[in-house]
Design a protein around this motif. Structure first.
Motif, PDB file in Angstrom:
ATOM      1  N   ARG A 114       9.175 -35.940 -70.409  1.00  0.00           N
ATOM      2  CA  ARG A 114       8.109 -35.114 -70.973  1.00  0.00           C
ATOM      3  C   ARG A 114       7.186 -34.698 -69.844  1.00  0.00           C
ATOM      4  NH1 ARG A 114       2.083 -35.614 -71.878  1.00  0.00           N
ATOM      5  NH2 ARG A 114       1.696 -33.855 -73.263  1.00  0.00           N
ATOM      6  N   VAL A 115       6.986 -33.393 -69.701  1.00  0.00           N
ATOM      7  CA  VAL A 115       6.058 -32.889 -68.697  1.00  0.00           C
ATOM      8  C   VAL A 115       4.961 -32.092 -69.383  1.00  0.00           C
ATOM      9  CG1 VAL A 115       7.795 -32.827 -66.864  1.00  0.00           C
ATOM     10  CG2 VAL A 115       7.411 -30.787 -68.264  1.00  0.00           C
ATOM     11  N   ASN A 116       3.796 -32.088 -68.763  1.00  0.00           N
ATOM     12  CA  ASN A 116       2.660 -31.326 -69.261  1.00  0.00           C
ATOM     13  C   ASN A 116       2.434 -30.155 -68.310  1.00  0.00           C
ATOM     14  OD1 ASN A 116       0.125 -30.302 -69.935  1.00  0.00           O
ATOM     15  ND2 ASN A 116      -0.709 -32.308 -70.441  1.00  0.00           N
ATOM     16  N   PRO A 117       2.673 -28.927 -68.759  1.00  0.00           N
ATOM     17  CA  PRO A 117       2.541 -27.788 -67.843  1.00  0.00           C
ATOM     18  C   PRO A 117       1.136 -27.602 -67.290  1.00  0.00           C
ATOM     19  CG  PRO A 117       2.827 -27.041 -70.104  1.00  0.00           C
ATOM     20  CD  PRO A 117       3.087 -28.518 -70.107  1.00  0.00           C
ATOM     21  N   GLY A 118       0.148 -28.165 -67.966  1.00  0.00           N
ATOM     22  CA  GLY A 118      -1.222 -28.020 -67.489  1.00  0.00           C
ATOM     23  C   GLY A 118      -1.516 -28.799 -66.230  1.00  0.00           C
ATOM     24  N   ASN A 119      -0.714 -29.842 -65.969  1.00  0.00           N
ATOM     25  CA  ASN A 119      -0.988 -30.628 -64.763  1.00  0.00           C
ATOM     26  C   ASN A 119       0.269 -30.961 -63.956  1.00  0.00           C
ATOM     27  OD1 ASN A 119       0.183 -32.896 -66.118  1.00  0.00           O
ATOM     28  ND2 ASN A 119      -1.794 -33.388 -67.029  1.00  0.00           N
ATOM     29  N   ASN A 166      -1.364 -29.562 -74.303  1.00  0.00           N
ATOM     30  CA  ASN A 166      -2.523 -29.873 -75.136  1.00  0.00           C
ATOM     31  C   ASN A 166      -3.738 -29.168 -74.543  1.00  0.00           C
ATOM     32  OD1 ASN A 166      -3.976 -31.853 -73.294  1.00  0.00           O
ATOM     33  ND2 ASN A 166      -2.017 -32.905 -73.567  1.00  0.00           N
ATOM     34  N   HIS A 167      -4.679 -28.838 -75.393  1.00  0.00           N
ATOM     35  CA  HIS A 167      -5.778 -27.987 -74.923  1.00  0.00           C
ATOM     36  C   HIS A 167      -6.675 -28.708 -73.926  1.00  0.00           C
ATOM     37  CE1 HIS A 167      -9.500 -29.449 -76.909  1.00  0.00           C
ATOM     38  NE2 HIS A 167      -8.659 -30.001 -77.751  1.00  0.00           N
ATOM     39  N   GLY A 168      -6.636 -30.029 -73.911  1.00  0.00           N
ATOM     40  CA  GLY A 168      -7.480 -30.770 -72.991  1.00  0.00           C
ATOM     41  C   GLY A 168      -7.025 -30.712 -71.547  1.00  0.00           C
ATOM     42  N   SER A 169      -5.797 -30.246 -71.324  1.00  0.00           N
ATOM     43  CA  SER A 169      -5.306 -30.202 -69.943  1.00  0.00           C
ATOM     44  C   SER A 169      -4.756 -28.827 -69.568  1.00  0.00           C
ATOM     45  CB  SER A 169      -4.220 -31.268 -69.730  1.00  0.00           C
ATOM     46  OG  SER A 169      -3.128 -31.050 -70.599  1.00  0.00           O
ATOM     47  N   LEU A 170      -5.267 -27.787 -70.206  1.00  0.00           N
ATOM     48  CA  LEU A 170      -4.895 -26.444 -69.771  1.00  0.00           C
ATOM     49  C   LEU A 170      -5.435 -26.218 -68.360  1.00  0.00           C
ATOM     50  CD1 LEU A 170      -5.560 -24.285 -72.965  1.00  0.00           C
ATOM     51  CD2 LEU A 170      -3.368 -25.107 -72.097  1.00  0.00           C
ATOM     52  N   SER A 171      -4.629 -25.586 -67.528  1.00  0.00           N
ATOM     53  CA  SER A 171      -5.031 -25.379 -66.138  1.00  0.00           C
ATOM     54  C   SER A 171      -6.162 -24.360 -66.043  1.00  0.00           C
ATOM     55  CB  SER A 171      -3.834 -24.883 -65.324  1.00  0.00           C
ATOM     56  OG  SER A 171      -3.477 -23.572 -65.728  1.00  0.00           O
ATOM     57  N   ILE A 183      -3.356 -19.366 -78.022  1.00  0.00           N
ATOM     58  CA  ILE A 183      -2.442 -18.531 -77.231  1.00  0.00           C
ATOM     59  C   ILE A 183      -2.349 -19.050 -75.796  1.00  0.00           C
ATOM     60  CG2 ILE A 183      -4.161 -16.815 -76.504  1.00  0.00           C
ATOM     61  CD1 ILE A 183      -0.491 -16.146 -77.493  1.00  0.00           C
ATOM     62  N   GLY A 184      -3.433 -19.654 -75.301  1.00  0.00           N
ATOM     63  CA  GLY A 184      -3.385 -20.261 -73.975  1.00  0.00           C
ATOM     64  C   GLY A 184      -2.419 -21.429 -73.934  1.00  0.00           C
ATOM     65  N   MET A 185      -2.422 -22.244 -74.987  1.00  0.00           N
ATOM     66  CA  MET A 185      -1.481 -23.359 -75.063  1.00  0.00           C
ATOM     67  C   MET A 185      -0.047 -22.851 -75.131  1.00  0.00           C
ATOM     68  SD  MET A 185      -3.398 -26.028 -77.635  1.00  0.00           S
ATOM     69  CE  MET A 185      -1.998 -27.144 -77.586  1.00  0.00           C
ATOM     70  N   VAL A 186       0.164 -21.815 -75.928  1.00  0.00           N
ATOM     71  CA  VAL A 186       1.511 -21.248 -76.064  1.00  0.00           C
ATOM     72  C   VAL A 186       1.991 -20.689 -74.729  1.00  0.00           C
ATOM     73  CG1 VAL A 186       2.857 -19.402 -77.131  1.00  0.00           C
ATOM     74  CG2 VAL A 186       1.280 -20.762 -78.523  1.00  0.00           C
ATOM     75  N   GLU A 187       1.146 -19.918 -74.075  1.00  0.00           N
ATOM     76  CA  GLU A 187       1.549 -19.296 -72.810  1.00  0.00           C
ATOM     77  C   GLU A 187       1.788 -20.347 -71.732  1.00  0.00           C
ATOM     78  OE1 GLU A 187       2.844 -16.517 -70.205  1.00  0.00           O
ATOM     79  OE2 GLU A 187       2.545 -16.354 -72.374  1.00  0.00           O
ATOM     80  N   MET A 190       5.202 -21.443 -72.456  1.00  0.00           N
ATOM     81  CA  MET A 190       6.181 -20.370 -72.290  1.00  0.00           C
ATOM     82  C   MET A 190       6.486 -20.088 -70.825  1.00  0.00           C
ATOM     83  SD  MET A 190       7.331 -19.531 -75.193  1.00  0.00           S
ATOM     84  CE  MET A 190       8.288 -18.124 -74.627  1.00  0.00           C
ATOM     85  N   GLU A 191       5.498 -20.252 -69.949  1.00  0.00           N
ATOM     86  CA  GLU A 191       5.758 -20.058 -68.520  1.00  0.00           C
ATOM     87  C   GLU A 191       6.882 -20.981 -68.056  1.00  0.00           C
ATOM     88  OE1 GLU A 191       1.225 -18.797 -67.106  1.00  0.00           O
ATOM     89  OE2 GLU A 191       2.006 -20.796 -66.678  1.00  0.00           O
ATOM     90  N   PHE A 192       6.836 -22.224 -68.505  1.00  0.00           N
ATOM     91  CA  PHE A 192       7.855 -23.198 -68.119  1.00  0.00           C
ATOM     92  C   PHE A 192       9.175 -22.927 -68.836  1.00  0.00           C
ATOM     93  CE2 PHE A 192       4.384 -25.020 -66.079  1.00  0.00           C
ATOM     94  CZ  PHE A 192       4.728 -26.169 -65.387  1.00  0.00           C
ATOM     95  N   LEU A 193       9.093 -22.524 -70.095  1.00  0.00           N
ATOM     96  CA  LEU A 193      10.316 -22.229 -70.845  1.00  0.00           C
ATOM     97  C   LEU A 193      11.075 -21.046 -70.249  1.00  0.00           C
ATOM     98  CD1 LEU A 193       9.018 -22.729 -74.486  1.00  0.00           C
ATOM     99  CD2 LEU A 193      10.864 -24.013 -73.392  1.00  0.00           C
TER     100      LEU A 193
END
Length: 204
Positions: A114-119, A166-171, A183-187, A190-193
């Motif tokens: 499991r990776v978190n794209p925000g970090n 998760n919204h707490g770790s959006l870049s 939409i920020g969470m989705v994008e 989606m960048e990683f997908l």
């Protein structure tokens, strides 16, 4: 208006793509799976093994274990070996934050990462930064360079992946363009997908 579901008053399950996690099948028409996460120090092999066994015997079909650095990721092998020795074959999931190298190690050992794209690549510095379109694309390319090795390892080893936002770790980059929004969470995901799809990797 396009609805996300055929009916707002009647339940109908969305048939998603099937994902293979070890011998466990997830999504599509398969049952909803039960996952939990250990709370032990991953470097404490015996404690993590025992807690994982308790989780499995309580009904967990997937057990997630934190791997915040390379040493914890490497120790997943000892944990997995001990579980297999004791007759437990439930898929293990490595929970990764901030450390791509740890993810690349874990993906060769456990059934899912499991990776978190925000970090995973971006760092959150709590700065509001404005990006031109060209600068934004440069950042996407930087993500591609750092994330693609993990995708290729997962593809080679048959390892599944969860991209968990998760919204707490959006870049800062996502926040600067989309704000703290759905939409920020989705994008962010989606960048990683899109990168995974470009590598013909779909076990997500």
């Amino acid at each position: 208006m396009q609805l996300y579901t055929p009916s707002l008053t009647q339940y109908q399950r969305l048939l998603t793509k099937e994902v293979k996690i070890g011998d466990l099948l997830l999504g599509n028409g398969h049952p909803i799976r039960v996952q939990t996460m250990t709370t032990t120090d991953t470097m404490d092999t015996e404690a993590t093994v025992l807690q994982t066994i308790r989780c499995i015997e309580a009904g967990a079909e997937l057990v997630r274990i934190t791997a915040p650095s390379k040493k914890e990721a490497e120790n997943l092998q000892l944990i997995k070996n001990e579980l297999r020795k004791r007759g437990y074959h439930t898929p293990l999931v490595a929970d990764i934050h901030f450390t791509p190298n740890a993810a690349e190690i874990a993906a060769r050992i456990v059934e899912k990462v499991r990776v978190n794209p925000g970090n995973y690549v971006d760092k959150k510095k709590f700065e509001q930064i404005e990006y031109t379109d060209a600068e934004y694309l440069e950042e996407i390319e930087r993500i591609r360079e750092r994330f693609t090795p993990l995708v290729r390892i997962c593809k080679e080893y048959g390892t599944a992946m969860r991209i968990g936002t998760n919204h707490g770790s959006l870049s800062d980059r996502i926040m600067s363009r989309y704000g703290d929004t759905p939409i920020g969470m989705v994008e962010s995901a989606m960048e990683f997908l899109r990168i995974a799809r470009s590598e013909s990797y779909h076990n997500i």
